[in-house]
Design an enzyme around this catalytic site. Structure first.
Site, PDB file in Angstrom:
ATOM      1  N   ALA A  70       0.814  -1.218   0.000  1.00 42.20           N
ATOM      2  CA  ALA A  70       0.000   0.000   0.000  1.00 42.20           C
ATOM      3  C   ALA A  70       0.850   1.272   0.000  1.00 42.20           C
ATOM      4  CB  ALA A  70      -0.951  -0.009   1.190  1.00 42.20           C
ATOM      5  N   THR A  71       2.052   1.211   0.555  1.00 40.93           N
ATOM      6  CA  THR A  71       2.906   2.404   0.515  1.00 40.93           C
ATOM      7  C   THR A  71       3.196   2.768  -0.940  1.00 40.93           C
ATOM      8  OG1 THR A  71       3.917   1.851   2.635  1.00 40.93           O
ATOM      9  CG2 THR A  71       5.144   3.359   1.218  1.00 40.93           C
ATOM     10  N   ASN A 150      -6.579   3.397  10.509  1.00 49.65           N
ATOM     11  CA  ASN A 150      -5.766   2.296  11.048  1.00 49.65           C
ATOM     12  C   ASN A 150      -5.599   2.354  12.563  1.00 49.65           C
ATOM     13  OD1 ASN A 150      -4.323   4.547   9.763  1.00 49.65           O
ATOM     14  ND2 ASN A 150      -2.500   3.680  10.708  1.00 49.65           N
ATOM     15  N   GLN A 178      -6.814  -0.949   5.473  1.00 45.07           N
ATOM     16  CA  GLN A 178      -7.336  -1.569   6.700  1.00 45.07           C
ATOM     17  C   GLN A 178      -8.724  -2.173   6.523  1.00 45.07           C
ATOM     18  OE1 GLN A 178      -5.802  -2.175   9.539  1.00 45.07           O
ATOM     19  NE2 GLN A 178      -3.915  -1.026   9.170  1.00 45.07           N
ATOM     20  N   SER A 199      -3.331  -3.823   0.552  1.00 48.35           N
ATOM     21  CA  SER A 199      -2.100  -4.548   0.849  1.00 48.35           C
ATOM     22  C   SER A 199      -2.434  -5.955   1.337  1.00 48.35           C
ATOM     23  CB  SER A 199      -1.356  -3.775   1.947  1.00 48.35           C
ATOM     24  OG  SER A 199      -0.132  -4.377   2.236  1.00 48.35           O
ATOM     25  N   HIS A 201      -0.681  -8.026   3.338  1.00 47.36           N
ATOM     26  CA  HIS A 201      -0.296  -8.509   4.672  1.00 47.36           C
ATOM     27  C   HIS A 201      -1.242  -8.076   5.786  1.00 47.36           C
ATOM     28  CE1 HIS A 201       1.817  -4.950   6.619  1.00 47.36           C
ATOM     29  NE2 HIS A 201       1.827  -4.534   5.377  1.00 47.36           N
ATOM     30  N   THR A 242       9.901  -7.162 -12.671  1.00 48.40           N
ATOM     31  CA  THR A 242       9.591  -8.594 -12.754  1.00 48.40           C
ATOM     32  C   THR A 242       8.591  -8.961 -11.668  1.00 48.40           C
ATOM     33  OG1 THR A 242      11.777  -9.034 -13.641  1.00 48.40           O
ATOM     34  CG2 THR A 242      10.597 -10.915 -12.684  1.00 48.40           C
ATOM     35  N   CYS A 330       4.084   2.446  11.521  1.00 50.26           N
ATOM     36  CA  CYS A 330       4.843   3.280  10.583  1.00 50.26           C
ATOM     37  C   CYS A 330       5.158   4.641  11.180  1.00 50.26           C
ATOM     38  CB  CYS A 330       4.073   3.442   9.282  1.00 50.26           C
ATOM     39  SG  CYS A 330       3.774   1.865   8.483  1.00 50.26           S
TER      40      CYS A 330
HETATM   41  N1  PMP Z   1      -2.044   2.551   4.642  1.00 48.92           N
HETATM   42  C1  PMP Z   1      -2.554   2.096   5.789  1.00 48.92           C
HETATM   43  C2  PMP Z   1      -3.871   2.614   6.256  1.00 48.92           C
HETATM   44  C3  PMP Z   1      -1.855   1.153   6.541  1.00 48.92           C
HETATM   45  O1  PMP Z   1      -2.369   0.709   7.703  1.00 48.92           O
HETATM   46  C4  PMP Z   1      -0.605   0.682   6.078  1.00 48.92           C
HETATM   47  C5  PMP Z   1       0.195  -0.341   6.857  1.00 48.92           C
HETATM   48  N2  PMP Z   1       0.639   0.134   8.101  1.00 48.92           N
HETATM   49  C6  PMP Z   1      -0.113   1.190   4.855  1.00 48.92           C
HETATM   50  C7  PMP Z   1      -0.869   2.120   4.168  1.00 48.92           C
HETATM   51  C8  PMP Z   1       1.194   0.725   4.287  1.00 48.92           C
HETATM   52  O2  PMP Z   1       1.028  -0.545   3.742  1.00 48.92           O
HETATM   53  P1  PMP Z   1       2.258  -1.463   3.315  1.00 48.92           P
HETATM   54  O3  PMP Z   1       2.820  -2.018   4.575  1.00 48.92           O
HETATM   55  O4  PMP Z   1       1.652  -2.516   2.443  1.00 48.92           O
HETATM   56  O5  PMP Z   1       3.226  -0.617   2.566  1.00 48.92           O
END
Ligand code: PMP
Length: 372
Positions: A70-71, A150, A178, A199, A201, A242, A330
């Protein structure tokens, strides 16, 4: 130890791991290769994963662009739209309670001459649609508002917010990291949403893979934006590199399972959340207060203030029995800006803890709370 930090990340489901292993070992081909079966098998696996992810959102398969998470998805949309439409305007609107992967991109864009409006939020972190309407100008090219917060779990009114943007001919992006896999999202019911980030994970898939959904028109053409990564032209020239086949396969499997179990998982998370809140309330009585709303939220995220207790000391003490967090991993070194944006003073912020449950947490496991 009971893991209650599922908003930070989740464990990989055994089915997901098993599927991934095949593509880390025997099926190691590059899906962009041609004429031999190793490549074709990998390509088929990517297509299957794309089908599963698109089904989770009820989007078209072509609208799913795989990324590293997601980042990257947020960076791609914000920088990509800002660059592609800079001749139309230089104004972006977001909110004060976005994830850093939106806020820091906005700050970066400000250094490049873009203007950013950071909307205030209400006591639960939600954006007021009226305030969004008022903030849009003829220079606005993009609005980015998180779907579900989040740290607090509050849901924004994405339908109203995105429709306001559609009426004003402004692109609307939402960070759905989320909420994806936890609440039902029907992409077709949100025609005002141009882009969505997610994302793997956070839904019991692997780290290092995610997606951007990009709205297509009636001819199947996606909204154009400048790519973040140029190179081999993978993902329709929007995201070169890739393919991380095992990760994408894992994401697909996690999305398939999340979609299949969505209704049951949602109900279970609601039940767990209620048990967690009731247990804390009966143990701590007037010494706690809930920062999270109790409705219109992602089930399973509970933000609690332990009055008079420092959150870091508390979490360290609890760590042999419970893993939870002070907020987003983060930005865990500083007191939560999200809680400050909803009006908490620094002392209250430093007393607040986020518990985030998984649909795979059992009611029995929650019994450990009795030991508090
Ligand atoms: N956006 C939100 C709302 C998140 O909770 C997170 C993960 N902490 C991210 C973005 C970043 O996602 P990723 O770890 O896949 O880069």
């Amino acid at each position: 130890m009971l893991y209650l930090d599922n908003s930070a990340t989740t464990s990989i489901l055994p089915e997901v791991k098993d599927k991934m292993l095949t593509y880390l070992t025997t099926e190691f081909g590059n899906p962009s290769g041609k004429y031999y079966s190793l490549a074709e098998t990998a390509d088929a696996a990517i297509n299957e994963a794309r089908t599963h992810v698109s089904k989770l959102f009820n989007s078209k398969e072509i609208e799913v662009i795989f990324t590293s998470g997601a980042t990257e998805s947020n960076n791609m949309v914000l920088k990509g739209v800002a660059d592609r439409y800079s001749d139309k305007g230089n104004h972006i609107i977001t909110s004060k309670t976005e994830h850093k992967a939106v806020l820091d991109v906005c700050e970066y864009l400000e250094t490049k001459g873009y203007e950013v409006t950071y909307l205030d939020v209400d006591q639960y972190g939600r954006v007021n649609p009226e305030e969004l309407s008022q903030a849009i100008t003829s220079n606005t090219i993009l609005v980015s508002i998180i779907w579900g917060n989040n740290e607090l779990g509050s849901l924004n009114d994405i339908e109203t917010l995105s429709n306001i943007c559609k009426e004003n001919n402004v692109f609307f992006h939402t960070d759905a990291t989320q909420v994806a896999g936890k609440i039902e999202i029907d992409w077709d019911s949100f025609p005002g949403v141009s882009f969505l980030s997610c994302s793997a994970h956070k839904m019991h898939g692997p780290k290092g893979v995610g997606a951007v959904l990009i709205r297509s028109d009636q001819y199947g053409k996606l909204i154009s934006l400048t790519p973040l990564l140029h190179g081999g032209g993978q993902e329709k020239n929007i995201r070169s590199g890739t393919y991380s086949v095992h990760n994408i396969v894992g994401f697909g499997e996690a999305a398939r399972i999340a979609e299949e179990k969505l209704v049951g998982n949602h109900a279970h998370l609601e039940e767990l959340e209620q048990i967690l809140k009731n247990t804390l309330a009966s143990k701590f009585k007037d010494n706690i207060s809930f920062n999270s709303d109790d409705k219109n939220k992602i089930p399973g995220i509970v933000n609690v203030r332990f009055i008079g207790l420092n959150n870091e000391i508390l979490l360290k003490k609890l760590s042999p029995i419970i893993a939870a967090s002070t907020g987003s991993s983060c930005s865990s070194t500083k007191p939560s800006y999200v809680l400050q944006a909803i009006g908490l003073d620094i002392k209250s912020v430093r007393e607040s803890v986020r518990f985030s449950l998984s649909p795979y947490t059992s009611i029995k496991e929650l019994g450990i709370l009795d030991e508090l």
